[in-house]
Structure formats: C-alpha cells, structure tokens
Design a protein around this motif. Structure first.
Motif, short mmCIF file in Angstrom:
data_model
loop_
_atom_site.label_atom_id
_atom_site.label_comp_id
_atom_site.label_asym_id
_atom_site.label_seq_id
_atom_site.Cartn_x
_atom_site.Cartn_y
_atom_site.Cartn_z
N VAL A 52 -15.38 -43.09 24.51
CA VAL A 52 -16.58 -43.93 23.66
C VAL A 52 -16.40 -45.11 23.05
CG1 VAL A 52 -18.61 -42.03 24.66
CG2 VAL A 52 -17.20 -42.30 22.40
N GLU A 53 -14.99 -44.80 22.68
CA GLU A 53 -13.79 -45.61 21.41
C GLU A 53 -13.34 -45.79 21.65
OE1 GLU A 53 -16.52 -43.02 17.74
OE2 GLU A 53 -14.00 -43.85 17.80
N ARG A 54 -12.77 -47.52 21.34
CA ARG A 54 -11.11 -47.70 21.25
C ARG A 54 -10.20 -46.94 20.31
NH1 ARG A 54 -13.83 -54.11 22.62
NH2 ARG A 54 -15.91 -53.09 23.72
N ASP A 55 -9.63 -46.65 20.87
CA ASP A 55 -8.27 -46.49 19.99
C ASP A 55 -6.92 -47.61 19.45
OD1 ASP A 55 -7.85 -44.59 17.53
OD2 ASP A 55 -5.68 -44.42 19.21
N HIS A 56 -6.82 -47.95 18.04
CA HIS A 56 -6.01 -48.79 18.28
C HIS A 56 -4.86 -47.76 18.12
CE1 HIS A 56 -8.51 -51.58 16.10
NE2 HIS A 56 -8.18 -52.62 16.54
N VAL A 57 -3.91 -47.44 19.18
CA VAL A 57 -2.86 -46.79 19.14
C VAL A 57 -1.71 -47.06 17.83
CG1 VAL A 57 0.06 -46.04 20.14
CG2 VAL A 57 -2.66 -47.04 21.51
N VAL A 58 -1.12 -48.08 17.34
CA VAL A 58 -0.18 -47.81 16.29
C VAL A 58 -1.66 -48.67 14.92
CG1 VAL A 58 0.56 -49.43 14.73
CG2 VAL A 58 1.44 -48.82 16.88
N LEU A 60 -3.86 -50.32 12.75
CA LEU A 60 -5.44 -51.36 12.02
C LEU A 60 -4.27 -51.35 10.20
CD1 LEU A 60 -8.07 -53.13 12.71
CD2 LEU A 60 -5.74 -53.55 13.81
N SER A 61 -4.01 -50.00 10.19
CA SER A 61 -4.19 -49.58 8.39
C SER A 61 -2.54 -49.84 7.80
CB SER A 61 -4.72 -48.57 7.80
OG SER A 61 -4.38 -47.77 8.81
N LYS A 62 -1.80 -49.50 9.65
CA LYS A 62 -0.24 -48.91 9.31
C LYS A 62 0.30 -50.58 10.16
CE LYS A 62 -0.90 -45.01 8.46
NZ LYS A 62 -0.24 -44.50 6.95
N GLY A 63 -0.13 -51.28 9.84
CA GLY A 63 0.37 -53.47 10.25
C GLY A 63 0.36 -53.11 11.76
N GLY A 64 -0.83 -52.23 12.90
CA GLY A 64 -0.89 -52.68 14.78
C GLY A 64 -1.97 -53.90 14.46
N THR A 65 -1.75 -53.99 15.52
CA THR A 65 -2.71 -55.22 15.50
C THR A 65 -3.76 -55.12 16.72
OG1 THR A 65 -1.79 -55.72 18.14
CG2 THR A 65 0.03 -56.95 16.13
N ASP A 66 -4.95 -56.26 16.55
CA ASP A 66 -6.50 -56.02 17.74
C ASP A 66 -6.18 -56.13 18.80
OD1 ASP A 66 -8.97 -54.75 17.66
OD2 ASP A 66 -9.54 -56.60 17.45
N THR A 67 -4.62 -56.09 19.48
CA THR A 67 -4.17 -56.78 20.95
C THR A 67 -4.40 -55.40 21.41
OG1 THR A 67 -1.98 -56.71 20.50
CG2 THR A 67 -3.00 -58.77 20.23
N ILE A 68 -5.32 -55.76 23.54
CA ILE A 68 -5.19 -55.18 23.85
C ILE A 68 -3.57 -53.92 24.59
CG2 ILE A 68 -4.63 -56.46 26.34
CD1 ILE A 68 -7.42 -54.10 25.56
N ASP A 69 -3.16 -54.14 24.20
CA ASP A 69 -1.70 -54.08 23.83
C ASP A 69 -1.56 -52.56 23.68
OD1 ASP A 69 -0.83 -55.43 25.59
OD2 ASP A 69 0.81 -57.05 24.91
N ASN A 70 -2.64 -52.52 22.21
CA ASN A 70 -2.58 -51.73 21.33
C ASN A 70 -3.44 -50.81 21.17
OD1 ASN A 70 -0.92 -50.28 18.66
ND2 ASN A 70 -2.55 -51.76 17.54
N ILE A 71 -4.42 -50.87 22.37
CA ILE A 71 -5.69 -50.24 22.37
C ILE A 71 -5.42 -49.11 23.38
CG2 ILE A 71 -8.11 -50.76 22.45
CD1 ILE A 71 -7.71 -53.11 20.71
N VAL A 72 -6.26 -47.89 23.11
CA VAL A 72 -6.06 -47.36 24.70
C VAL A 72 -7.96 -46.43 23.85
CG1 VAL A 72 -4.50 -47.24 24.74
CG2 VAL A 72 -5.51 -45.19 23.16
N PRO A 73 -8.20 -46.33 25.12
CA PRO A 73 -9.40 -45.52 25.13
C PRO A 73 -9.95 -44.01 24.62
CG PRO A 73 -9.18 -45.99 27.38
CD PRO A 73 -8.10 -46.19 27.00
N ALA A 74 -10.33 -43.76 23.82
CA ALA A 74 -10.66 -42.60 23.20
C ALA A 74 -11.96 -41.93 23.05
CB ALA A 74 -9.49 -42.46 21.85
N CYS A 75 -12.34 -40.76 23.20
CA CYS A 75 -13.51 -39.75 22.79
C CYS A 75 -13.36 -39.97 21.28
CB CYS A 75 -13.76 -38.54 23.55
SG CYS A 75 -12.12 -37.66 22.88
N ARG A 76 -14.66 -39.95 21.27
CA ARG A 76 -14.94 -40.54 19.39
C ARG A 76 -13.99 -38.62 18.62
NH1 ARG A 76 -20.88 -40.93 18.92
NH2 ARG A 76 -19.84 -43.14 19.38
N SER A 77 -14.08 -37.56 19.45
CA SER A 77 -13.09 -36.25 18.50
C SER A 77 -11.99 -36.74 18.84
CB SER A 77 -13.53 -35.06 19.28
OG SER A 77 -12.89 -33.83 18.75
#
Length: 93
Positions: A52-58, A60-77
């Motif tokens: 139900v949510e987007r998770d930034h693998v790296v 943003l606070s650690k220097g990750g990007t908001d590109t699709i390569d850095n995002i995976v689907p995740a449950c809220r928990s």
C-alpha cells in the motif's frame, strides 16, 4: 526532535521530506509506479502481503533518489519497521 509533541514532530519530519524531494529534481511518474506495482504483483517487496506504500530502498535522508530504480512497493508495517535503514531485509530490524 526533542521537546516536540507528536503532531509537531510529524509536521517537521514531513516538511524535511518534502524539501529533500523538491531539491532532488528527479522523480518517478505514475506510469512507472504502476509498472513497478505490476512487476511485484501488488505485493510487499519484503513480506509478500498487499503493498500500500512506496518505500525508498536507499532512504532520501541517506542520499537516496526519488527515481523508480530506488522505489519498491511495501506494506505499511514493513515500511514503518524499515524506517531509514538501507540494508533491511524484512522481519525484525
């Protein structure tokens, strides 16, 4: 943030996140997000339940990007438990 109630802490955290996103300049599109959800079968990348949510693998606070390569689907928990960790595989952090 010490000394702030939950509401003000959350507001400050959201402002910081929006500022980071704005400064990045590069973002993913709705079409890319829909394709990523299809790729994962609308399941959490960590535990396999409904995402139900987007998770930034790296984060943003650690220097990750908001590109699709850095995002995976995740449950809220899982997204909440992962927080701002980078190498979290699911389960107990």
């Amino acid at each position: 943030m010490r000394g702030l109630c939950r509401t003000h802490y959350t507001q400050n955290a959201n402002r910081k996140r929006r500022a980071i996103l704005f400064a990045l300049g590069e973002h993913h599109t709705a079409e890319e997000w829909a394709a990523k959800l299809d790729e994962y079968g609308h399941k959490c990348a960590y535990c396999g339940t409904r995402a139900v949510e987007r998770d930034h693998v790296v984060p943003l606070s650690k220097g990750g990007t908001d590109t699709i390569d850095n995002i995976v689907p995740a449950c809220r928990s899982c997204n909440s438990m992962k927080s701002d960790r980078i190498n979290w595989k699911g389960g107990v952090p």
